[in-house]
Design an enzyme around this catalytic site. Sequence first.
Site, mmCIF file in Angstrom:
data_model
loop_
_atom_site.group_PDB
_atom_site.id
_atom_site.type_symbol
_atom_site.label_atom_id
_atom_site.label_comp_id
_atom_site.label_asym_id
_atom_site.label_seq_id
_atom_site.Cartn_x
_atom_site.Cartn_y
_atom_site.Cartn_z
ATOM 1 N N THR A 1 0.884 -1.167 0.000
ATOM 2 C CA THR A 1 0.000 0.000 0.000
ATOM 3 C C THR A 1 0.907 1.199 0.000
ATOM 4 O O THR A 1 2.063 1.081 0.385
ATOM 5 C CB THR A 1 -0.815 0.033 1.327
ATOM 6 O OG1 THR A 1 -1.556 -1.156 1.452
ATOM 7 C CG2 THR A 1 -1.760 1.223 1.389
ATOM 8 N N ASP B 1 -7.936 -2.535 4.840
ATOM 9 C CA ASP B 1 -8.078 -1.364 5.713
ATOM 10 C C ASP B 1 -7.970 -0.045 4.955
ATOM 11 O O ASP B 1 -8.426 0.988 5.446
ATOM 12 C CB ASP B 1 -7.008 -1.414 6.808
ATOM 13 C CG ASP B 1 -5.577 -1.498 6.249
ATOM 14 O OD1 ASP B 1 -5.402 -1.974 5.107
ATOM 15 O OD2 ASP B 1 -4.654 -1.092 6.969
ATOM 16 N N GLY C 1 0.079 -3.324 5.388
ATOM 17 C CA GLY C 1 0.225 -4.730 5.791
ATOM 18 C C GLY C 1 -1.128 -5.416 5.826
ATOM 19 O O GLY C 1 -2.002 -5.086 5.013
HETATM 20 N N1 ASP Z 1 -3.132 -2.972 3.795
HETATM 21 C C1 ASP Z 1 -3.344 -3.463 2.470
HETATM 22 C C2 ASP Z 1 -4.606 -4.257 2.425
HETATM 23 O O1 ASP Z 1 -4.900 -4.960 3.387
HETATM 24 C C3 ASP Z 1 -2.252 -4.299 1.908
HETATM 25 C C4 ASP Z 1 -0.843 -3.998 2.323
HETATM 26 O O2 ASP Z 1 -0.533 -2.878 2.740
HETATM 27 O O3 ASP Z 1 0.024 -4.873 2.219
HETATM 28 O O4 ASP Z 1 -5.254 -4.235 1.401
#
Ligand code: ASP
Length: 307
Positions: A165, A196, A217
Amino acid sequence: MILVTNNEGYPGADTTARLLAEGRAALDAIEAGVRLVEADERVRTVGRGGWANILGEVELDAAVMDGASLRSGAVGAVRGFLHPVSIARAVMEKLPHELLVGPGAEMFAREIGAEPAETLLPHARQAWEAWFAGAVKGAERERWPEGGLIGHVRAQVQTDRPAGTTVFIARDRAGGIASGASTSGWQWKYPGRLGDTPIIGAGSYADRRYGAAACTGVGEMAIRCGTARAVVLYMKQGASVHEAVEEAVEDMRAMAGGLIGRITIHAIDSRDNFRVVAVNGDARNAYWLWQEAEPHATRRSCEAIAL
Ligand code: ASP
């Protein structure tokens, strides 16, 4: 003034920093930076070039929040547009709503004249095709996509598929605080899955009085703990930014079951203090920091905390 953006924010970090140094509002500076990340094909987890879902389609999520008004704008599972962050901002500025998803968000994007784009690039198409060729065979392929997505999505998530992200949080010269976030979400996620990033209070939150927070994440964790809002609320209750992040990590220890993995919490307060913690990650997780009077954003290693 301060800017914190995560590792993937590198294509936009210096632009956002320069705009802040010129006296621009945090929200404008953040939107400009996130747009550069969305358009940059080297960033494989945001905007054009992001990972596909289990059907081989790119669905993008984004959000912005203005900490002065507590207005936000977000879009989820949007297909075929280059700059979800600007569609999110337009939701905030043109509608009496805070979040649009799927076909409704795409209708809105067309109505405001948002720039269309082919967001599925060859590397992501080939990766999905290779997975499909190996994993979906025979009778299952005949029926595809009916009847069989759950097992595949569960299997992919367990192997820690690529995700990512971009998040930007900043405080401008006038004391304005804002946040912005954009992602393609998890590779081969279930269609319609929102992480999120488009959920205000989970993936990002900004309140001019106290500060801002944003996560990258495993978005499922930030949704369950309301992490970005929690960090800002702990600061309202008197915690320092250091203590507020600590408390948000403590909240995560109560989770049982579901998807638990790596999540990084980025936070700033209204006096330009900051903290970035890679939960279940390590110091290889990096972020970019810019503070007043510095010529450029610099890359820093995250503090690591295990759950
Ligand atoms: N937070 C992002 C999601 O859950 C993915 C990421 O940042 O790795 O879609």
